[in-house]
Design an enzyme around this catalytic site. Sequence first.
Site, PDB file in Angstrom:
ATOM      1  N   ASP A   1      25.103  69.408  87.241  1.00  0.00           N
ATOM      2  CA  ASP A   1      26.412  69.368  87.901  1.00  0.00           C
ATOM      3  C   ASP A   1      26.742  70.761  88.396  1.00  0.00           C
ATOM      4  O   ASP A   1      27.099  71.612  87.596  1.00  0.00           O
ATOM      5  CB  ASP A   1      27.509  68.980  86.905  1.00  0.00           C
ATOM      6  CG  ASP A   1      27.197  67.687  86.187  1.00  0.00           C
ATOM      7  OD1 ASP A   1      26.381  67.721  85.252  1.00  0.00           O
ATOM      8  OD2 ASP A   1      27.771  66.675  86.596  1.00  0.00           O
TER       9      ASP A   1
ATOM     10  N   ASP B   1      29.859  58.460  87.611  1.00  0.00           N
ATOM     11  CA  ASP B   1      29.829  59.725  86.853  1.00  0.00           C
ATOM     12  C   ASP B   1      31.245  60.064  86.405  1.00  0.00           C
ATOM     13  O   ASP B   1      32.146  60.203  87.225  1.00  0.00           O
ATOM     14  CB  ASP B   1      29.281  60.811  87.797  1.00  0.00           C
ATOM     15  CG  ASP B   1      29.314  62.197  87.190  1.00  0.00           C
ATOM     16  OD1 ASP B   1      28.765  63.113  87.829  1.00  0.00           O
ATOM     17  OD2 ASP B   1      29.896  62.381  86.115  1.00  0.00           O
TER      18      ASP B   1
HETATM   19  C1  DX5 Z   1      32.663  66.158  86.368  1.00  0.00           C
HETATM   20  C2  DX5 Z   1      31.261  66.082  85.865  1.00  0.00           C
HETATM   21  C3  DX5 Z   1      31.219  65.164  84.663  1.00  0.00           C
HETATM   22  C4  DX5 Z   1      29.889  65.099  83.995  1.00  0.00           C
HETATM   23  C5  DX5 Z   1      29.863  63.946  83.046  1.00  0.00           C
HETATM   24  O1  DX5 Z   1      32.731  66.994  87.460  1.00  0.00           O
HETATM   25  O2  DX5 Z   1      30.391  65.621  86.897  1.00  0.00           O
HETATM   26  O3  DX5 Z   1      31.597  63.887  85.101  1.00  0.00           O
HETATM   27  O4  DX5 Z   1      28.896  64.999  84.897  1.00  0.00           O
HETATM   28  O5  DX5 Z   1      30.662  64.332  81.974  1.00  0.00           O
HETATM   29  P1  DX5 Z   1      31.286  63.294  80.949  1.00  0.00           P
HETATM   30  O6  DX5 Z   1      30.246  62.219  80.697  1.00  0.00           O
HETATM   31  O7  DX5 Z   1      31.570  64.133  79.738  1.00  0.00           O
HETATM   32  O8  DX5 Z   1      32.502  62.761  81.610  1.00  0.00           O
END
Ligand code: DX5
Length: 226
Positions: free
Chosen positions: A45, A184
């Site tokens: 990310d 996501d």
């Molecule tokens: C937000 C990120 C998160 C990450 C996933 O910008 O992209 O969404 O990838 O994190 P969790 O699973 O903890 O929401």
Amino acid sequence: MKRPPAFPVPSGRAALVPSVLAADFSCLKGSLAPVKKLADWVQVDVMDGHFVPNLSFGPGIAAAVARASGLPVDAHLMVEEPGPFLEAFAAAGAGLITVHAEAAHAGACLKEIKKMGLKAGLALRPKTPLKKIIPFLRVLDLVLIMTVEPGFGGQAFLPEMLPKISAARGLIKKTGRAIWLQVDGGITAETARAAAGAGADSLVIGSALFKAPSPAAFLRGLKRTV
Ligand code: DX5
């Protein structure tokens, strides 16, 4: 440039994609070891502090994740001007690069990603209408529906995104093309079922996975339910 590993198409279930954002940055190799044989690919990310109010990491970490996991790498660029960074992430070994529909020159970036022989993804913030993806469906390999406001892991899944996921599945179906529908943000065992039920076939999981007592058991459990 060495061709990155292919993205597997798991039969009869959604692809499970750990998000490195929630891993232990002091020991990425150790964090990824228990999940690398169970995950389908891994997501980095990337955050620039402008498109989202957070900074994360760059191509160097993407290359380290590719080495440490041996998995295909999906680079999610939460970046205002992603164009100048595409080549660096390709060189780092990303096999799929996702840019945001709200970012600068998104269409040109998608063309550039495809020209480099990589898979191209387009991501939508929760408030961005689904119709923004329509002009790009003929080139996309992946649509990413954010189920949290991008920028931070550990947020709660936005259930109001479920109709958007279903509608995206409908648009993809009409194209007749094999386009991943990725979700996501706030994916847990429970929201994974809801997202997959709405049509998602790629689930990005951060906190729920890396904070689980046994990340491996968490993924094995998910595989039986999504
Ligand atoms: C937000 C990120 C998160 C990450 C996933 O910008 O992209 O969404 O990838 O994190 P969790 O699973 O903890 O929401």
